[in-house]
Design a protein around this motif. Structure first.
Motif, short mmCIF file in Angstrom:
data_model
loop_
_atom_site.label_atom_id
_atom_site.label_comp_id
_atom_site.label_asym_id
_atom_site.label_seq_id
_atom_site.Cartn_x
_atom_site.Cartn_y
_atom_site.Cartn_z
N ILE A 69 0.76 -1.11 0.07
CA ILE A 69 0.06 -0.08 0.10
C ILE A 69 0.81 1.43 0.14
CG2 ILE A 69 -1.75 1.37 1.39
CD1 ILE A 69 -2.94 -1.29 2.20
N CYS A 70 1.67 1.13 0.85
CA CYS A 70 2.76 2.24 0.84
C CYS A 70 3.36 2.80 -0.38
CB CYS A 70 3.89 2.21 2.24
SG CYS A 70 3.09 2.41 3.66
N GLU A 71 3.76 1.61 -0.90
CA GLU A 71 4.55 1.85 -2.29
C GLU A 71 3.55 2.53 -3.27
OE1 GLU A 71 6.97 -0.54 -5.64
OE2 GLU A 71 6.36 -1.70 -3.94
N ASN A 72 2.27 2.09 -3.19
CA ASN A 72 1.51 2.69 -4.22
C ASN A 72 1.02 4.07 -3.99
OD1 ASN A 72 1.09 0.36 -5.79
ND2 ASN A 72 -0.59 -0.40 -4.47
N TYR A 73 0.71 4.43 -2.61
CA TYR A 73 0.51 5.79 -2.28
C TYR A 73 1.67 6.60 -2.44
CZ TYR A 73 -3.53 4.40 0.65
OH TYR A 73 -4.44 3.94 1.12
N SER A 74 3.35 6.00 -2.21
CA SER A 74 4.17 6.81 -2.68
C SER A 74 4.43 7.22 -4.17
CB SER A 74 5.62 6.21 -2.41
OG SER A 74 6.82 6.50 -2.65
N LYS A 75 4.14 6.32 -4.94
CA LYS A 75 4.09 6.68 -6.33
C LYS A 75 3.05 7.67 -6.77
CE LYS A 75 5.53 1.89 -8.21
NZ LYS A 75 5.45 0.75 -8.94
N ILE A 76 1.80 7.79 -6.32
CA ILE A 76 0.81 8.56 -6.53
C ILE A 76 1.25 10.05 -6.03
CG2 ILE A 76 -1.37 9.37 -6.09
CD1 ILE A 76 -2.46 6.43 -5.82
#
Length: 217
Positions: free
Chosen positions: A1-8
């Motif tokens: 989840i953190c990786e996806n949030y970070s990309k966004i």
């Protein structure tokens, strides 16, 4: 989840720098802060260090570049759906194609006429004038795309002839031959995307070849 949030978060951060319109910039900033808060709830005090590390990774895999291209193509579809169609994004991409074709053309000065021909046919100021006078039509676009395809064929390596011929056949059958006002908003973004990818692939090969020659020297 953190990786996806970070990309966004990082995509929005980069997009915020590219946007000139103040209202759009404020909207993007709000979305960016929203994802920062989501990360903060999970990572607490480690949020900033995590984002810093993820930003380095993202720069390496060109995540934002792909994000920006997708966003641009989505906006292009909306612009072409307007009445009358807004061709500003199309001309912007044609200008990028013009520059890339000049880059991959022979560098020897005796071939300067090739670059001159590219700049004359893909004359951006002239195209903008056509749009301003409301005479930028399908025949203009078809002439441009046929010229670009011929240049790609001219610059492509002979070892790729078979693959290129198949690509050209697909482009002409699916998009060029069926070009009309009805298919404009759906086919034009796809056609431009396919041409851009083909030229970028060719550009990469030329760049690698030039680097190899420079290393030998």
């Amino acid at each position: 989840i953190c990786e996806n949030y970070s990309k966004i978060y990082h995509n929005l951060k980069n997009l915020e720098k590219d946007i000139d319109d103040e209202d759009s910039e404020n909207h993007i900033k709000t979305y960016k802060e929203h994802y920062y808060k989501l990360l903060k709830e999970i990572l607490l005090d480690n949020t900033d260090s995590y984002l810093e590390q993820q930003e380095k990774t993202q720069e390496e895999d060109k995540e934002y570049d792909n994000f920006r291209k997708t966003l641009f193509m989505d906006n292009l579809k909306k612009d072409l759906d307007k009445v009358p169609p807004d061709f500003a994004g199309v001309v912007y991409l044609i200008d990028i194609i013009r520059k890339k074709l000049c880059y991959i053309s022979p560098t020897n000065t005796k071939y300067n006429s090739i670059k001159e021909n590219i700049n004359n046919i893909l004359d951006i100021d002239y195209l903008k004038q056509l749009i301003k006078n409301n005479v930028f039509d399908n025949s203009t676009l078809l002439n441009i795309f046929n010229f670009i395809i011929e240049k790609i064929k001219e610059f492509q390596s002979q070892e790729d002839d078979e693959e290129l011929n198949s690509w050209v056949q697909e482009i002409k059958t699916k998009y060029i031959d069926n070009f009309s006002n009805e298919t404009l908003k759906t086919n034009l973004p796809i056609l431009l995307d396919k041409i851009m990818k083909k030229i970028e692939n060719l550009e990469l090969k030329i760049k690698n070849y030039k680097n190899k020659i420079n290393n030998i020297k």
